[in-house]
Design a protein around this motif. Structure first.
Motif, PDB file in Angstrom:
ATOM      1  N   ALA A  97      64.564 -14.370 -12.427  1.00 27.95           N
ATOM      2  CA  ALA A  97      64.104 -15.290 -14.144  1.00 27.95           C
ATOM      3  C   ALA A  97      65.040 -16.015 -14.922  1.00 27.95           C
ATOM      4  O   ALA A  97      65.421 -17.040 -13.938  1.00 27.95           O
ATOM      5  N   GLU A  98      64.531 -16.434 -16.122  1.00 23.32           N
ATOM      6  CA  GLU A  98      64.859 -17.363 -17.411  1.00 23.32           C
ATOM      7  C   GLU A  98      66.754 -17.177 -16.684  1.00 23.32           C
ATOM      8  O   GLU A  98      67.847 -16.713 -17.935  1.00 23.32           O
ATOM      9  N   LEU A  99      67.654 -18.296 -16.826  1.00 21.61           N
ATOM     10  CA  LEU A  99      69.183 -17.997 -16.481  1.00 21.61           C
ATOM     11  C   LEU A  99      69.177 -19.642 -17.723  1.00 21.61           C
ATOM     12  O   LEU A  99      68.516 -20.089 -16.950  1.00 21.61           O
ATOM     13  N   PRO A 100      71.040 -19.208 -17.957  1.00 19.87           N
ATOM     14  CA  PRO A 100      71.216 -20.923 -18.171  1.00 19.87           C
ATOM     15  C   PRO A 100      71.589 -21.473 -17.100  1.00 19.87           C
ATOM     16  O   PRO A 100      71.599 -21.023 -16.205  1.00 19.87           O
ATOM     17  N   PRO A 101      71.244 -22.951 -16.826  1.00 24.63           N
ATOM     18  CA  PRO A 101      71.532 -23.550 -16.045  1.00 24.63           C
ATOM     19  C   PRO A 101      72.617 -23.366 -15.162  1.00 24.63           C
ATOM     20  O   PRO A 101      72.523 -23.039 -14.250  1.00 24.63           O
ATOM     21  N   GLU A 102      74.163 -23.446 -15.146  1.00 25.54           N
ATOM     22  CA  GLU A 102      75.264 -23.555 -15.357  1.00 25.54           C
ATOM     23  C   GLU A 102      75.700 -22.083 -14.721  1.00 25.54           C
ATOM     24  O   GLU A 102      75.562 -21.930 -12.835  1.00 25.54           O
ATOM     25  N   ILE A 103      74.708 -20.660 -14.901  1.00 25.11           N
ATOM     26  CA  ILE A 103      74.436 -19.122 -14.341  1.00 25.11           C
ATOM     27  C   ILE A 103      73.744 -19.801 -12.772  1.00 25.11           C
ATOM     28  O   ILE A 103      74.527 -18.944 -11.610  1.00 25.11           O
ATOM     29  N   ALA A 104      72.801 -19.889 -12.729  1.00 24.15           N
ATOM     30  CA  ALA A 104      71.786 -20.419 -11.770  1.00 24.15           C
ATOM     31  C   ALA A 104      72.183 -20.889 -11.348  1.00 24.15           C
ATOM     32  O   ALA A 104      72.149 -20.876  -9.592  1.00 24.15           O
ATOM     33  N   LYS A 105      72.697 -22.275 -10.922  1.00 22.88           N
ATOM     34  CA  LYS A 105      73.305 -22.857  -9.989  1.00 22.88           C
ATOM     35  C   LYS A 105      74.886 -22.420  -9.596  1.00 22.88           C
ATOM     36  O   LYS A 105      74.864 -22.695  -7.977  1.00 22.88           O
ATOM     37  N   GLU A 106      75.766 -21.598 -10.069  1.00 22.96           N
ATOM     38  CA  GLU A 106      76.648 -20.219  -9.303  1.00 22.96           C
ATOM     39  C   GLU A 106      75.557 -19.312  -8.445  1.00 22.96           C
ATOM     40  O   GLU A 106      76.248 -19.183  -7.260  1.00 22.96           O
ATOM     41  N   ILE A 107      74.654 -19.130  -9.271  1.00 24.91           N
ATOM     42  CA  ILE A 107      74.261 -17.554  -8.280  1.00 24.91           C
ATOM     43  C   ILE A 107      73.236 -18.421  -6.569  1.00 24.91           C
ATOM     44  O   ILE A 107      73.447 -17.789  -5.552  1.00 24.91           O
ATOM     45  N   THR A 108      73.141 -19.680  -6.741  1.00 24.74           N
ATOM     46  CA  THR A 108      72.548 -20.633  -5.760  1.00 24.74           C
ATOM     47  C   THR A 108      73.075 -20.774  -4.691  1.00 24.74           C
ATOM     48  O   THR A 108      73.807 -20.375  -3.527  1.00 24.74           O
ATOM     49  N   SER A 109      74.525 -21.552  -5.646  1.00 25.07           N
ATOM     50  CA  SER A 109      75.785 -21.494  -4.466  1.00 25.07           C
ATOM     51  C   SER A 109      75.909 -20.114  -3.639  1.00 25.07           C
ATOM     52  O   SER A 109      76.313 -20.483  -2.238  1.00 25.07           O
ATOM     53  N   ASP A 110      76.455 -18.975  -4.118  1.00 24.37           N
ATOM     54  CA  ASP A 110      76.481 -17.876  -3.563  1.00 24.37           C
ATOM     55  C   ASP A 110      75.354 -17.298  -2.649  1.00 24.37           C
ATOM     56  O   ASP A 110      75.710 -16.745  -1.365  1.00 24.37           O
ATOM     57  N   LEU A 111      74.294 -17.785  -3.196  1.00 22.24           N
ATOM     58  CA  LEU A 111      72.979 -17.384  -2.217  1.00 22.24           C
ATOM     59  C   LEU A 111      73.389 -18.422  -0.587  1.00 22.24           C
ATOM     60  O   LEU A 111      72.992 -17.182   0.025  1.00 22.24           O
ATOM     61  N   ASN A 112      73.653 -19.347  -1.302  1.00 19.49           N
ATOM     62  CA  ASN A 112      73.582 -19.882   0.411  1.00 19.49           C
ATOM     63  C   ASN A 112      74.445 -20.171   1.075  1.00 19.49           C
ATOM     64  O   ASN A 112      74.873 -19.748   2.534  1.00 19.49           O
TER      65      ASN A 112
END
Length: 236
Positions: free
Chosen positions: A161-176
């Motif tokens: 989905a289209e997310l604010p960059p800071e939120i997408a970065k946080e989710i990516t970190s959690d996903l890793n």
């Protein structure tokens, strides 16, 4: 009111203050003081929880709504039998309602203390995996892996989905973090299955070499031979 910059419209909307701009009587003087200092007000109702916190020098109100998939009493009761997993959906006034966050928790009953400990899948990942591994139970490890996979799938869908960059970065970190832990758990499962197979093979080997079983087998064979001999004599 001490601070004229308070977001009064939002505070009224959620019943924190009234039309006369005084704080709700449900809040103590200590609650109000802490709230003005940046602490959150928490309201619980069965499966639901709401938190309210002033930010940006008390000019904005951060609101988070949490929805559990089970009630807390149900979670605590179930955790006495086995590890209980629970999903908590987080809805914020800073995010679109169709893009909630998800917290996944594990509740583990401590036999020694008689208390239930809560573990977050992101903040306590390493500790939680170590506890599950110590159980040496492939079924329980499998349950844990499935919960990790569910959380991973949720994160992957959200990143599309289209997310604010800071939120997408946080989710990516959690996903890793979660992806790495899934690999660790798969390694644990492999060892547990190997150990289980070795134990089964060991049990079979012990049975073959068991002198009592060997003697029982010989005795049964001798009894069968005597029985057959008696039958032959009878036919004559």
């Amino acid at each position: 009111m001490e601070n004229s910059n308070l977001p009064t419209d939002e505070l009224k909307k959620y019943g924190i203050i009234g039309e006369d701009h005084t704080f709700s009587k449900k809040l103590s003087a200590e609650d109000i003081q802490k709230f003005l200092q940046g602490y959150a007000i928490v309201a619980d109702n069965d499966k639901n929880r709401a938190t309210f916190q002033l930010t940006n020098n008390n000019t904005q109100l951060k609101v988070i709504f949490l929805e559990r998939d089970k009630s807390l009493p149900e979670i605590l009761k179930n955790s006495e039998k086995r590890i209980e997993y629970s999903d908590i959906m987080e809805f914020s006034n800073k995010l679109p309602p169709e893009l909630p966050a998800l917290e996944k928790k594990a509740f583990i009953f401590d036999q020694e203390t008689g208390k239930v400990a809560e573990f977050d899948f992101i903040r306590h990942t390493t500790e939680l995996t170590a506890i599950i591994a110590d159980l040496r139970d492939a079924t329980e490890t499998g349950r844990y892996k499935n919960e990790l996979l569910k959380l991973k799938a949720f994160m992957q869908d959200k990143l599309e989905a289209e997310l604010p960059p800071e939120i997408a970065k946080e989710i990516t970190s959690d996903l890793n973090i979660i992806s790495k832990e899934i690999g660790t758990v798969e390694g644990i499962l492999t060892k547990q299955h190997d150990n289980s197979q070795k134990q089964e093979e060991s049990d079979i080997q012990l049975n073959i070499n068991d002198p009592d079983l060997y003697q029982d087998s010989n005795r049964m064979r001798e009894e069968e031979e005597l029985e057959q001999e008696e039958k032959r004599r009878f036919r004559r």
